[in-house]
Motif scaffolding. Structure first.
Motif, PDB file in Angstrom:
ATOM      1  N   PRO A  46      37.793  49.424 139.249  1.00 57.67           N
ATOM      2  CA  PRO A  46      38.737  48.964 138.229  1.00 57.67           C
ATOM      3  C   PRO A  46      39.741  50.045 137.793  1.00 57.67           C
ATOM      4  O   PRO A  46      40.864  49.732 137.427  1.00 57.67           O
ATOM      5  CB  PRO A  46      37.824  48.554 137.070  1.00 57.67           C
ATOM      6  CG  PRO A  46      36.550  48.178 137.725  1.00 57.67           C
ATOM      7  CD  PRO A  46      36.400  49.133 138.877  1.00 57.67           C
ATOM      8  N   GLU A  47      39.339  51.332 137.829  1.00 58.51           N
ATOM      9  CA  GLU A  47      40.297  52.390 137.464  1.00 58.51           C
ATOM     10  C   GLU A  47      41.393  52.492 138.501  1.00 58.51           C
ATOM     11  O   GLU A  47      42.540  52.773 138.192  1.00 58.51           O
ATOM     12  CB  GLU A  47      39.633  53.770 137.379  1.00 58.51           C
ATOM     13  CG  GLU A  47      38.545  53.904 136.365  1.00 58.51           C
ATOM     14  CD  GLU A  47      37.187  53.784 137.024  1.00 58.51           C
ATOM     15  OE1 GLU A  47      37.021  52.828 137.814  1.00 58.51           O
ATOM     16  OE2 GLU A  47      36.313  54.615 136.737  1.00 58.51           O
ATOM     17  N   HIS A  48      41.003  52.366 139.774  1.00 59.50           N
ATOM     18  CA  HIS A  48      41.979  52.470 140.857  1.00 59.50           C
ATOM     19  C   HIS A  48      41.843  51.222 141.715  1.00 59.50           C
ATOM     20  O   HIS A  48      41.284  51.281 142.807  1.00 59.50           O
ATOM     21  CB  HIS A  48      41.734  53.729 141.691  1.00 59.50           C
ATOM     22  CG  HIS A  48      41.842  54.977 140.882  1.00 59.50           C
ATOM     23  ND1 HIS A  48      43.049  55.489 140.485  1.00 59.50           N
ATOM     24  CD2 HIS A  48      40.893  55.785 140.354  1.00 59.50           C
ATOM     25  CE1 HIS A  48      42.839  56.580 139.747  1.00 59.50           C
ATOM     26  NE2 HIS A  48      41.538  56.777 139.658  1.00 59.50           N
ATOM     27  N   ALA A  49      42.330  50.122 141.191  1.00 54.26           N
ATOM     28  CA  ALA A  49      42.157  48.867 141.897  1.00 54.26           C
ATOM     29  C   ALA A  49      43.113  48.808 143.080  1.00 54.26           C
ATOM     30  O   ALA A  49      44.298  49.101 142.955  1.00 54.26           O
ATOM     31  CB  ALA A  49      42.415  47.706 140.959  1.00 54.26           C
ATOM     32  N   VAL A  50      42.580  48.459 144.232  1.00 52.82           N
ATOM     33  CA  VAL A  50      43.412  48.271 145.411  1.00 52.82           C
ATOM     34  C   VAL A  50      43.911  46.826 145.413  1.00 52.82           C
ATOM     35  O   VAL A  50      45.079  46.559 145.643  1.00 52.82           O
ATOM     36  CB  VAL A  50      42.612  48.582 146.692  1.00 52.82           C
ATOM     37  CG1 VAL A  50      43.407  48.199 147.926  1.00 52.82           C
ATOM     38  CG2 VAL A  50      42.239  50.057 146.721  1.00 52.82           C
TER      39      VAL A  50
END
Lengths: 77, 332, 352
Positions: C328-332
């Motif tokens: 969720p912090e670095h959602a692709v």
């Protein structure tokens, strides 16, 4: 997909209704449910009433489920 | 209508007037010193020292202002370590255009909060930033407290109780309701309050009971539990049915699609305590106005190491994830 | 009502051969986790997540276009909070806001109309996304803007219809779905009968469900009973809200403003007649028509399997990026970023 919550109509003022749930009040639009009345339970989505709850249907459903669970719980015992 | 102008920060007459006639006259000229630094006497060698900056929109809300928030927040940061808060510093960053009347109300609420918490505001600073470069007012407060008992940090074990001193999510909900045009039939206020007296009372009655304390501010109760369980050889489980949450908070949370467990509090402390003392501590908490709704909300467990869980009403379990995104109103 | 008793009935339900049911709606995906109902599922019951998250199925070029319009035509973008963190090809609304693009989160599309009315010097584009549930509110707003003769309120039509998407899933034959849990609030608008084709044309049972813990328990129980039945049916667990014909007034308003058109669904592609375009008489409010922009070809992350996920072919944990490159912090992909995206739900609630 769509967060919508049950609230109760407190007041109707023109194209808006004041709806309430758990002590929280909000002005919402009634364009989609022009027949809405004070004290109706309604479903609110994105600032609009999208449907009016049918209290009769709700009561019938509850009765049916109570019967069902009592029956099944007896069976399981 | 008097407003803040750049000259209020220029170092000249206007600034002196502001400091003496307004700030010192409200916060106390005997305590706020015009010297560059306050000289203080401390009764012990072990001190707790903290600093925090406060920004909030709106700056005045039901139950507090940015001023009382700044005092209570800093007092609580010291108190949850087990320290007795004594001295507070106060730095104001004012945006050009702020009404003097508003500033006055904020200063008065600071003074009242300081009196209630029994702390002295001993030094301060004032700066003015041009219109558009600030959000009306920012406040930074630093605080010094002393340890009369050892810091309240002990080994947490499975079986320990998780306690909170009252209802969850009141502050953040009050603010979010204001921002989203939600009103309340009976009203809802921020829980903004100093907790040092309440905490002190628990320590005095049960000096060995508290394993850990944290004030559940930004990120809410769930974030405190995630912090405690991170990399730990135990887990934490909350019982949904036991959570003290006001109807109004549930209502706003439902409408906006957010979770009360992640909403900020400004007068709530989460305590992990030895379960032998649970009932006694609840009894002590309930003697205080800030603790009248105190409740045991869960337990430290030997399951789910490193994670926080909640047992739902129907008896299922789900994880309380680490908060990632800012909570925004959503439709889905 | 004794919710614990009803929960016990579900958790003790005997299923002899494995059963897979699909919850079409993303709110159901999240609620099954959040309420703990998924945790008390009986053995042999599997839940497959459907394509019912309007944020997740919005294609990259929609957001790319919105961002370009905001910058190139100096417009304020107004949006539901859901869209803020969704990755576009190269950015997101949240990131662009940090760079100085005007982006305002609204609770109701009517708030966006009000903003436009109060600030006549600025142009406002509302990102009109959502399924059948949301479209009526958005249609009312377009009518309202026309009535008020607002020259600075526009929408970027991105609405989608769920019925054609469910048909595509059934036609593809990619997934074995034994039955469906159908979306309660979409059904409040379109009505129970709109789903009859699942039983008559495809021979599968389905149940329209509400969103409380007891609704999920009851709908699942009803579906499990239906699966034992030989005649497929569409049952309505949410009858306190959903009528056979839905909300005709809402439908009338929707189709007075919009007309059905093709829409691109992430992971599924173009589905005919599954989107809503503004009718010609509302062209003045159509951001596509008023603010032409050139957008580079949309870029999707090569490893992202949101597409297969939204077709119900895989579950989140089958994706190699899940929990590693994609969090969720670095959602692709959008299924991770949307609060009701299946990946987000699995990441947040599903890990034990």
């Amino acid at each position: 997909m769509c967060l919508a919550i049950p609230m109760t109509v407190k007041k109707i003022e023109g194209s808006k209704a004041i709806v309430e749930s758990m002590g929280v009040e909000k002005a919402v639009d009634i364009a989609l449910t022009p027949d809405v009345k004070v004290n109706d339970k309604v479903i609110v989505h994105a600032g609009f009433i999208i449907e009016i709850l049918d209290p009769e249907a709700a009561r019938e459903i509850e009765a049916t489920w109570d019967e069902y669970t009592t029956l099944l719980n007896q069976e399981q015992k | 209508m008097d407003i803040i102008v750049p000259a209020h920060g220029s170092g000249g007459k206007l600034m002196n007037d502001l400091i003496t006639n307004l700030i010192q006259s409200i916060l106390g000229s005997d305590s706020i010193q015009l010297d560059d630094a306050a000289s203080l006497n401390l009764p012990t060698q072990a001190i707790a020292f903290t600093t925090d900056s406060y920004t909030i929109t709106p700056i005045e809300f039901s139950g507090g202002t940015i001023g009382s928030l700044a005092i209570n927040g800093t007092v609580n940061d010291l108190a949850v370590m087990g320290a007795t808060p004594l001295y507070i510093s106060c730095a104001l960053i004012l945006e050009e255009g702020l009404e003097i009347e508003t500033l006055k109300r904020i200063l008065v609420s600071m003074k009242e909060a300081a009196l209630k918490a029994n702390v002295a505001i001993v030094t301060g600073d004032t700066k003015v930033v041009p219109k558009g470069k600030g959000d009306s007012i920012y406040i930074n407060t630093a605080g010094i407290g002393v340890f009369t008992t050892p810091p309240q940090r002990r080994q947490i074990n499975p079986g320990d109780s998780i306690i909170i001193n009252g209802t969850i999510g009141d502050h953040g909900t009050t603010i979010m309701a204001l921002r989203n045009n939600l009103t309340f039939s009976k009203g809802l206020s921020s829980d903004c309050a100093a907790l040092n007296h309440l905490i002190h009372d628990v320590i005095r009655n049960y000096p060995e009971a508290i394993k850990f304390m944290r004030d559940a501010t930004r990120g809410g109760v769930a974030s405190v539990l995630n912090e405690i369980t991170k990399n730990a050889s135990f887990g934490a489980t909350l019982i949904e049915e036991n959570l003290p949450i006001k109807d109004e908070v549930r209502g706003v949370a439902e409408i906006l699609g957010i979770d009360p467990l992640y909403i900020a509090n400004e007068g709530k402390v989460v305590m992990i305590v030895d379960s032998r003392y649970t009932d006694g501590i609840i009894h002590v908490l309930k003697q205080h106005p800030e603790g009248k709704d105190a409740a045991v909300i869960g337990q430290i467990t030997d399951q789910f190491h490193g994670k926080a869980y909640i047992e739902t009403k129907i008896g299922g379990k789900r994880i309380l994830p680490v908060l990632i995104e800012e909570q925004l109103p959503r439709i889905c | 009502m004794d919710i614990k008793k009803e929960a016990a009935v579900l958790s003790q339900f005997r299923i002899d051969t494995p059963v897979a049911i699909m919850e079409v709606c993303g709110t159901h995906t999240t609620e099954f986790f959040r309420t703990g109902v998924k945790d008390i599922f009986p053995e042999n019951l599997r839940l497959i997540d459907g394509p019912g998250c309007p944020v997740c199925v919005t294609s990259n070029d929609y957001l790319d276009t919105a961002i370009a319009m905001g910058w190139q035509h100096n417009c304020v973008i107004t949006t539901f909070g859901d869209m803020m963190k969704v990755p576009s090809s190269y950015s997101s609304l949240a990131k662009e806001k940090s760079k100085g693009l005007s982006v305002e989160v609204v609770y109701s599309p009517m708030d966006a109309v009000d903003m436009a009315e109060k600030n006549p010097e600025k142009k406002f584009i509302f990102l009109s996304i959502g399924f059948e549930t949301t479209a009526p509110a958005e249609a009312v707003c377009v009518r309202e803007a026309k009535k008020k003769n607002l020259k600075n309120f526009f929408i970027l039509p991105g609405n989608k219809l769920t019925v054609p998407a469910v048909k595509v899933l059934l036609d593809s034959g990619e997934v074995n779905i034994d039955g469906f849990i159908l979306p309660g609030h979409v059904s409040a608008i379109i009505g129970r009968k709109a789903w009859d084709f699942i039983a008559t044309d495809y021979g599968k049972p389905s149940v329209i469900a509400g969103f409380e813990d007891y609704d999920l328990i009851r709908a699942t129980l009803m579906l499990l009973h239906l699966l034992k039945d030989t005649t497929p049916k569409v049952l309505n667990e949410y009858a306190r809200v959903v009528r056979d014909d839905g909300n005709p007034k809402a439908l009338e308003i929707v189709y007075s403003v919009f007309t059905k058109g093709n829409a691109t669904w992430r992971g599924i592609g173009i589905i005919p007649e599954s989107g809503l375009d503004l009718k010609p008489e509302y062209a003045d409010f159509d951001a596509y028509k008023q603010f032409p922009v050139e957008v580079p070809l949309p870029k999707e992350h090569p490893g992202c399997r949101c597409g297969e996920l939204l077709r119900g072919v895989i579950i989140p944990t089958d994706c190699p990026l899940f929990g590693k490159a994609c969090t969720p912090e670095h959602a692709v992909g959008p299924c991770m970023v949307s609060s009701e995206g299946p990946c987000s739900a699995y990441y947040k609630y599903g890990r034990k």
